[in-house]
Design a protein around this motif. Structure first.
Motif, PDB file in Angstrom:
ATOM      1  N   ARG A 104       0.700  -1.344  -0.094  1.00  0.00           N
ATOM      2  CA  ARG A 104       0.037   0.148  -0.007  1.00  0.00           C
ATOM      3  C   ARG A 104       1.045   1.205   0.017  1.00  0.00           C
ATOM      4  NH1 ARG A 104      -5.022   1.251   1.958  1.00  0.00           N
ATOM      5  NH2 ARG A 104      -4.557   3.243   1.900  1.00  0.00           N
ATOM      6  N   ASN A 153       0.347   2.740  13.631  1.00  0.00           N
ATOM      7  CA  ASN A 153      -0.136   1.607  13.631  1.00  0.00           C
ATOM      8  C   ASN A 153       0.157   0.910  12.247  1.00  0.00           C
ATOM      9  OD1 ASN A 153      -1.835   3.639  12.885  1.00  0.00           O
ATOM     10  ND2 ASN A 153      -3.839   2.379  13.069  1.00  0.00           N
ATOM     11  N   LEU A 154      -0.011   1.864  11.007  1.00  0.00           N
ATOM     12  CA  LEU A 154       0.290   1.520   9.720  1.00  0.00           C
ATOM     13  C   LEU A 154       1.096   2.621   9.335  1.00  0.00           C
ATOM     14  CD1 LEU A 154      -3.475   0.404   9.181  1.00  0.00           C
ATOM     15  CD2 LEU A 154      -1.455  -1.111   9.208  1.00  0.00           C
ATOM     16  N   LEU A 157       1.850   2.939   5.383  1.00  0.00           N
ATOM     17  CA  LEU A 157       0.473   2.993   4.818  1.00  0.00           C
ATOM     18  C   LEU A 157      -0.208   4.301   4.719  1.00  0.00           C
ATOM     19  CD1 LEU A 157      -2.313   0.124   4.836  1.00  0.00           C
ATOM     20  CD2 LEU A 157      -2.719   2.454   4.958  1.00  0.00           C
ATOM     21  N   LEU A 158      -0.020   4.842   6.261  1.00  0.00           N
ATOM     22  CA  LEU A 158      -1.054   5.837   6.402  1.00  0.00           C
ATOM     23  C   LEU A 158      -0.362   7.330   6.164  1.00  0.00           C
ATOM     24  CD1 LEU A 158      -2.759   4.549   9.838  1.00  0.00           C
ATOM     25  CD2 LEU A 158      -3.944   5.256   7.692  1.00  0.00           C
ATOM     26  N   TRP A 161      -0.500   7.463   2.300  1.00  0.00           N
ATOM     27  CA  TRP A 161      -2.042   7.638   2.049  1.00  0.00           C
ATOM     28  C   TRP A 161      -2.276   9.586   1.983  1.00  0.00           C
ATOM     29  CZ3 TRP A 161      -6.098   6.059  -0.126  1.00  0.00           C
ATOM     30  CH2 TRP A 161      -7.313   6.289   0.099  1.00  0.00           C
ATOM     31  N   THR A 229      -3.761  11.600  11.137  1.00  0.00           N
ATOM     32  CA  THR A 229      -4.628  10.385  11.642  1.00  0.00           C
ATOM     33  C   THR A 229      -4.135  10.202  12.940  1.00  0.00           C
ATOM     34  OG1 THR A 229      -4.698   9.371   9.228  1.00  0.00           O
ATOM     35  CG2 THR A 229      -5.120   7.967  11.128  1.00  0.00           C
ATOM     36  N   GLU A 252      -8.680  12.024  10.299  1.00  0.00           N
ATOM     37  CA  GLU A 252      -9.082  10.724  10.360  1.00  0.00           C
ATOM     38  C   GLU A 252      -8.768  10.068  11.763  1.00  0.00           C
ATOM     39  OE1 GLU A 252      -9.147   6.789  10.418  1.00  0.00           O
ATOM     40  OE2 GLU A 252      -7.494   7.111   9.065  1.00  0.00           O
ATOM     41  N   VAL A 285      -6.004  -1.070  14.707  1.00  0.00           N
ATOM     42  CA  VAL A 285      -6.261  -0.757  13.534  1.00  0.00           C
ATOM     43  C   VAL A 285      -7.605   0.334  13.620  1.00  0.00           C
ATOM     44  CG1 VAL A 285      -7.080  -1.379  10.978  1.00  0.00           C
ATOM     45  CG2 VAL A 285      -5.533  -2.841  12.168  1.00  0.00           C
ATOM     46  N   CYS A 286      -7.582   1.482  13.151  1.00  0.00           N
ATOM     47  CA  CYS A 286      -8.777   2.134  13.402  1.00  0.00           C
ATOM     48  C   CYS A 286     -10.100   1.784  12.841  1.00  0.00           C
ATOM     49  CB  CYS A 286      -8.551   3.820  13.267  1.00  0.00           C
ATOM     50  SG  CYS A 286      -8.445   3.805  11.343  1.00  0.00           S
ATOM     51  N   LEU A 287      -9.939   0.834  11.975  1.00  0.00           N
ATOM     52  CA  LEU A 287     -10.953   0.255  11.331  1.00  0.00           C
ATOM     53  C   LEU A 287     -11.682  -1.070  11.999  1.00  0.00           C
ATOM     54  CD1 LEU A 287      -9.617   0.531   7.656  1.00  0.00           C
ATOM     55  CD2 LEU A 287     -11.382   2.023   8.624  1.00  0.00           C
ATOM     56  N   PHE A 446     -11.999  -4.497   5.627  1.00  0.00           N
ATOM     57  CA  PHE A 446     -10.446  -3.910   5.109  1.00  0.00           C
ATOM     58  C   PHE A 446     -10.485  -4.118   3.701  1.00  0.00           C
ATOM     59  CE2 PHE A 446      -6.633  -2.158   7.280  1.00  0.00           C
ATOM     60  CZ  PHE A 446      -6.275  -1.312   6.400  1.00  0.00           C
ATOM     61  N   ARG A 448     -10.240  -2.680   0.307  1.00  0.00           N
ATOM     62  CA  ARG A 448     -10.224  -1.293  -0.039  1.00  0.00           C
ATOM     63  C   ARG A 448      -9.961  -0.888  -1.401  1.00  0.00           C
ATOM     64  NH1 ARG A 448     -10.250   2.694   1.064  1.00  0.00           N
ATOM     65  NH2 ARG A 448      -8.402   3.758   1.937  1.00  0.00           N
ATOM     66  N   PHE A 454     -12.972   7.826   1.803  1.00  0.00           N
ATOM     67  CA  PHE A 454     -12.234   7.059   3.107  1.00  0.00           C
ATOM     68  C   PHE A 454     -12.575   8.125   4.301  1.00  0.00           C
ATOM     69  CE2 PHE A 454      -9.312   5.850   6.297  1.00  0.00           C
ATOM     70  CZ  PHE A 454      -9.603   4.513   6.247  1.00  0.00           C
TER      71      PHE A 454
HETATM   72  O1  LIG Z   1      -6.783   1.962   4.090  1.00  0.00           O
HETATM   73  C1  LIG Z   1      -6.502   2.832   4.742  1.00  0.00           C
HETATM   74  O2  LIG Z   1      -6.298   3.780   3.909  1.00  0.00           O
HETATM   75  C2  LIG Z   1      -6.441   3.205   6.081  1.00  0.00           C
HETATM   76  C3  LIG Z   1      -6.612   2.144   6.962  1.00  0.00           C
HETATM   77  C4  LIG Z   1      -6.165   2.195   8.510  1.00  0.00           C
HETATM   78  C5  LIG Z   1      -6.483   3.307   9.271  1.00  0.00           C
HETATM   79  O3  LIG Z   1      -6.918   4.427   8.798  1.00  0.00           O
HETATM   80  C6  LIG Z   1      -6.116   3.105  10.819  1.00  0.00           C
HETATM   81  O4  LIG Z   1      -5.883   2.196  11.351  1.00  0.00           O
HETATM   82  O5  LIG Z   1      -5.778   4.364  11.156  1.00  0.00           O
END
Ligand SMILES: O=C(O)/C=C/C=C(\O)C(=O)O
Ligand SMILES: NC(=O)C1=CN([C@@H]2O[C@H](COP(=O)(O)OP(=O)(O)OC[C@H]3O[C@@H](n4cnc5c(N)ncnc54)[C@H](O)[C@@H]3O)[C@@H](O)[C@H]2O)C=CC1
Length: 484
Positions: A104, A153-154, A157-158, A161, A229, A252, A285-287, A446, A448, A454
């Motif tokens: 990602r 946490n990620l 990725l985050l 993003w 985030t 977020e 994971v926030c989700l 999840f 995506r 989002f």
């Molecule tokens: O897929 C994404 O863009 C985000 C996933 C997860 C989060 O936002 C998070 O755990 O903060």
């Protein structure tokens, strides 16, 4: 000892003050990290400002797209290096980061390169009293210097993003990674230099939040917009900082997400999906799901299956393919999660499994481990049913009707995501519309598509990112009206 530096104006820069980054696996010091002071934050913002009018500012969209594809390709070329760094900082299983975090990280640059390349503009032809008419068209320009405040946490990725769309739109960025996860953002600096992103476009400053780098950056008058985030309370503090100068924010934030399992669901798929949504990334994971509502006829069977799945998650080191669950991010976070485990006990929960710290080999015994934990028997008013724990745990409760479960799901200050498990398509559409969240998954979690909006409803967020929605935040839209 590994020393992690800031990345300012294309150069790696040390700070006088350093802090320790500890491994979540054994709490041993992994690296010393440079903590950017006010002067270094000033330098990063100045570099980002100056880059806006340098070579970066005069690139065509096609040039920018090529560079961002270059960044994505270079992340993929250095895949193992990013994987090692991310797993060292977080302790997460490599099997997880290999499939989610690192791919990602690269995809986030490609998707937004494609979006800016393909996005159409709007056009309106209007009549005027003199009969000659006028034409209106909208053009997008970058907002300027974007502050990117990231969680742990990620991490890659985050962060990407936000950095992906910000750069695709022609902005420059100053990134403040979480103090817990400094490595991959720093490594990305090497990538930026290697592929020829001009100096000052991508900057990284390390440090903490209040009275440190995060606050220096978000209160900096040279920053034009802030994207964040993390925890809802931090988001509120950042909004206050952004109010000075009336600067836009994209937030977020937290969640207390529900999974709703109807009796007609594909049972095995619902169990497998719920195990992932509760325990993946050690629940960080926030989700992720922390409230599970199961229709009464299958309640006992579902709890038993979830228990079996949770108990099969073997805690271990990232590189071991048998590892099913890693540690939490830090001793501080471990203490927070364990405090909720104690609270659930005090409030009279029935402990289905877990509830404490697993026994680990001596070398890992100081790590931030907790057991995957399942409770039943609490009222919806209990702390672990209302507050975000951000750990590998869930409370499972029975329900008797669709209206009841919708009401109970919506009865929370957060509104990020829900997973609905049912084979009744009518019901899936109905419930998805009634749930007050930004993301409703049906028979999945999840999953995506990066073109989709989002973000969170209620206290889970402000704004939407993803696909063209990110352009709303990362660009200024200007209407040009031409009288004919
Ligand atoms: O897929 C994404 O863009 C985000 C996933 C997860 C989060 O936002 C998070 O755990 O903060
Ligand atoms: N994605 C999510 O929804 C996440 C939620 N959390 C939740 O937040 C809790 C605390 O974790 P933290 O990493 O401490 O989250 P946090 O929200 O405090 O920190 C996130 C980022 O914001 C920065 N920050 C903190 N205060 C700031 C301020 N006043 N100004 C500018 N920047 C600031 C931090 O240094 C970090 O880079 C977790 O236990 C979890 O419940 C944490 C990480 C991600």
């Amino acid at each position: 000892m590994n020393l992690i530096k800031n990345f300012i104006d294309g150069k790696f820069v040390e700070s006088t003050k350093k802090f320790e980054k500890r491994s979540p696996l054994d709490n041993k010091v992994l690296a010393l990290v440079s903590e950017a002071d006010r002067a270094q934050v000033d330098a990063a913002v100045a570099a980002a400002r100056s880059a806006l009018t340098g070579p970066w500012g005069s690139l065509t969209v096609a040039n920018r797209v090529d560079l961002l594809y270059g960044v994505a390709n270079e992340i993929n070329r250095r895949f193992e290096q990013f994987l090692e760094a991310e797993c060292a900082d977080t302790g997460k299983p490599m099997s997880l980061a290999r499939h989610i975090d690192i791919p990602r990280g690269a995809a986030n640059f490609k998707i937004f390169a494609d979006v800016v390349k393909n996005v159409p503009s709007e056009f309106f032809e209007m009549e005027t009293p003199d009969g000659r008419g006028a034409l209106n068209y909208a053009v997008r320009s970058p907002i300027g210097v974007i502050a990117v405040i990231c969680p742990w946490n990620l991490p890659l990725l985050l962060m990407t993003w936000k950095v992906g769309p910000a750069l695709a739109c022609g902005n420059t960025v100053v990134v403040k990674p979480s103090e817990e996860t400094p490595q991959t953002a720093t490594l990305l600096g090497e990538v930026m230099n290697q592929v020829g992103i001009p100096q000052g476009v991508y900057n990284v400053v390390h440090g903490f939040g209040p009275n440190s780098t995060g606050e220096f950056l978000t209160t900096h008058p040279g920053v034009n917009a802030i994207t964040f985030t993390g925890e809802t309370r931090t988001g509120a503090a950042i909004m206050k900082a952004a109010a000075e100068g009336a600067r836009p924010v994209s937030l977020e934030m937290g969640g207390k997400n529900a999974a709703i399992i109807f009796a007609d669901a594909d049972f095995d798929a619902a169990v497998e999906g719920t195990l992932r949504s509760c325990f993946a990334n050690c629940g960080q994971v926030c989700l992720g799901t922390e409230r599970v509502y199961v229709e009464r006829p299958i309640f006992d069977k579902f709890v038993a299956a979830l228990k079996q799945g949770a108990e099969a998650l073997k805690p271990g080191i990232p590189s071991d393919p048998a590892t099913g669950i890693g540690p939490l991010i830090s001793k501080e976070h471990q203490a927070k999660v364990l405090s909720y485990y104690h609270k659930a006990k005090e409030e009279g929960a029935t402990l289905v499994t877990g509830g404490g710290v697993p026994t680990m080999p001596d070398a890992l015994s100081d790590g931030c481990w907790v057991q995957p934990t399942i409770w039943t028997g609490l009222p919806d008013s209990a702390a672990v049913c209302r507050e975000e724990v951000f750990g590998p745990c869930c409370h499972v409760a029975p329900f008797d009707s669709e209206d009841e479960v919708v009401r109970r799901t919506n009865d929370n200050v957060y509104g990020l995501a829900t997973a609905i498990w049912t084979t009744d398509l009518q019901r899936a559409h109905r419930v998805a519309r009634k749930i007050e969240v930004g993301i409703a998954w049906v028979n999945s979690w999840f999953l995506r598509d990066l073109r989709t909006p989002f973000g969170g409803a209620k206290q889970s967020g402000i704004g939407r990112e993803g696909g063209v929605h990110s352009l709303e935040f990362y660009t200024e839209l200007k209407n040009v009206c031409i009288k004919l």
